[in-house]
Design an enzyme around this catalytic site. Structure first.
Site, short mmCIF file in Angstrom:
data_model
loop_
_atom_site.label_atom_id
_atom_site.label_comp_id
_atom_site.label_asym_id
_atom_site.label_seq_id
_atom_site.Cartn_x
_atom_site.Cartn_y
_atom_site.Cartn_z
N TRP A 104 0.84 -1.20 0.00
CA TRP A 104 0.00 0.00 0.00
C TRP A 104 0.87 1.24 0.00
CZ3 TRP A 104 -4.37 -0.27 -2.14
CH2 TRP A 104 -5.07 -1.48 -2.10
N ASP A 175 -1.74 6.90 6.05
CA ASP A 175 -2.85 6.12 5.48
C ASP A 175 -3.31 5.12 6.55
OD1 ASP A 175 -4.50 4.33 4.22
OD2 ASP A 175 -3.00 3.64 2.76
N LYS A 199 -13.15 -1.07 6.12
CA LYS A 199 -12.59 -2.05 7.05
C LYS A 199 -13.23 -1.83 8.43
CE LYS A 199 -8.83 -1.52 3.98
NZ LYS A 199 -8.84 -2.77 3.27
N1 PMP Z 1 -4.43 1.74 1.93
C1 PMP Z 1 -4.53 0.58 2.60
C2 PMP Z 1 -3.61 0.33 3.76
C3 PMP Z 1 -5.48 -0.37 2.21
O1 PMP Z 1 -5.58 -1.53 2.86
C4 PMP Z 1 -6.32 -0.09 1.11
C5 PMP Z 1 -7.40 -1.04 0.66
N2 PMP Z 1 -7.26 -2.33 0.98
C6 PMP Z 1 -6.16 1.12 0.46
C7 PMP Z 1 -5.22 2.02 0.89
C8 PMP Z 1 -7.00 1.47 -0.72
O2 PMP Z 1 -8.22 1.91 -0.26
P1 PMP Z 1 -9.49 2.02 -1.18
O3 PMP Z 1 -9.83 0.63 -1.55
O4 PMP Z 1 -10.49 2.66 -0.25
O5 PMP Z 1 -9.15 2.87 -2.32
#
Ligand code: PMP
Length: 363
Positions: A104, A175, A199
């Site tokens: 991520w 994030d 989540k």
């Molecule tokens: N950052 C992290 C740590 C994630 O786990 C995720 C999604 N699994 C995201 C960003 C991306 O988020 P989104 O699916 O809301 O775009």
């Protein structure tokens, strides 16, 4: 017959508290006596404005958000914020700093690289195959950086920081998608916190951004209004219809967190769930988690079986017992149990009992 609810170990969209879903179900067709669902009312009407204000106030209360921070409800998930962050805090040519701890954080880094910036990756945990975090003090944040970005919890690798990085005067941007609301959080240490909702906060699509006042109002002229912190703050996040159902559900989830003891109690439950699962893995001689024990995630627990040829049977048998979505991320293989706030202790205990039994029979 009572409805059947499985224990859903998906990384997101993830399990939501049954109690919350039941409240939403009970008022789905007639919300607050309107004869409509919350999805059908105007976002400009008093009832929905009060609903959004409640979600914001509850978030402020639960997280202890200081008054000099704005809470924004944006769209596009956390992915949109990978780009919105540099669009709001930088001009082309500026320097930004990132810590690379997994899949991520690299997505966030790639989004920043598209914006004509000098992207200084201060640490890259590749040598450990992303099973570690950089030690505090092992990197120096350039004074000229507009922000230092990190990912407190890497959802795929199952790695989480056990400390808050020191920006040395540079605003910290984080994030928090897969760990927000899992425990108390010292918001004042951050410049920008963002998180996708799916989540610990509700349905997918909503991104919650908590941003310090002095970081608002510096967006590039080319930044779309819907991702411009100043424009969205001025419009109370309602430049256009917000994801109304997601905002409503976030409010219900925050009420549930408050009712069940707030973030201190949530942290105790989460820590205990994770400790039990890691202990079961470590003591099994059959399952293995590769992450440095000091930085193992409370939320996402990846593990492998002693023999990958048994993976398919493991998943099939687990599914038959109502333990779903345990397949690991395609890039990692093996299994991953995501045990967010809404996963009850009973779900973790049921998983441990199944894992122990499977290892005895097949190990
Ligand atoms: N950052 C992290 C740590 C994630 O786990 C995720 C999604 N699994 C995201 C960003 C991306 O988020 P989104 O699916 O809301 O775009």
């Amino acid at each position: 017959m009572a409805p059947v609810r499985v224990y859903n170990f998906a990384a997101g969209p993830a399990m939501l508290p049954t109690e919350v879903l039941e409240i939403a179900q009970a008022e789905l067709t007639d919300w607050q006596g309107s004869g409509m669902s919350v999805m059908e009312v105007s976002h400009r009407g008093k009832p929905f404005i009060a609903c959004a204000a409640h979600a914001e106030q509850a978030l402020r209360g639960v997280l202890g958000v200081p008054d000099n921070y704005r809470v924004l409800f944006l769209q596009g998930g956390a992915t949109s914020q990978f780009a919105a962050l540099p669009m709001n805090l930088t001009e082309p040519g500026d320097t930004v700093a990132y810590l690379h701890t997994g899949q991520w954080s690299i997505k966030a880094i790639k989004a920043a690289k598209k914006q004509g910036l000098t992207v200084d990756v201060l640490a890259d945990e590749a040598p450990s195959n992303y099973t570690t975090v950089p030690a505090a003090g092992s990197y120096t944040v350039p004074a000229a950086a507009k922000y230092l970005h990190y990912t407190p919890n890497e959802t795929i690798g199952g790695v989480e920081f056990d400390y808050i990085p020191d920006g040395a005067g540079v605003p910290l941007a984080a994030d928090f998608s897969s760990t927000i609301l899992s425990r108390p959080l010292d918001v004042a240490r951050y410049g920008v916190i963002y998180a996708g909702a799916q989540k610990n906060m509700g349905p997918a699509g909503l991104a919650v951004v908590i941003v310090r006042d002095d970081l608002i109002g510096h967006a590039r002229a080319t930044t779309p209004d819907v991702w411009d912190y100043a424009a969205m703050a001025a419009a109370d996040s309602m430049l256009n219809p917000p994801p109304t159902f997601a905002v409503y559900l976030l409010g219900l989830i925050l009420d549930w967190i408050e009712r069940t003891g707030g973030l201190t109690a949530m942290a105790e439950r989460n820590q205990a769930k994770a400790a039990a699962l890691y202990a079961a893995i470590d003591d099994s001689g059959f399952y293995r988690n590769p992450v440095d024990p000091t930085v193992r995630s409370w939320m996402n627990v990846p593990f492998t079986l002693a023999d990958a040829a048994l993976d398919a049977d493991f998943l099939k048998e687990a599914e038959a017992q109502g333990l779903t979505n345990l397949k690991g991320h395609r890039s990692v293989g093996g299994m991953r149990a995501s045990i967010y706030n809404a996963m009850p202790r009973e779900g973790v205990d049921a998983l441990i009992a199944f894992m122990t039994d499977f290892a005895q029979r097949r190990g």
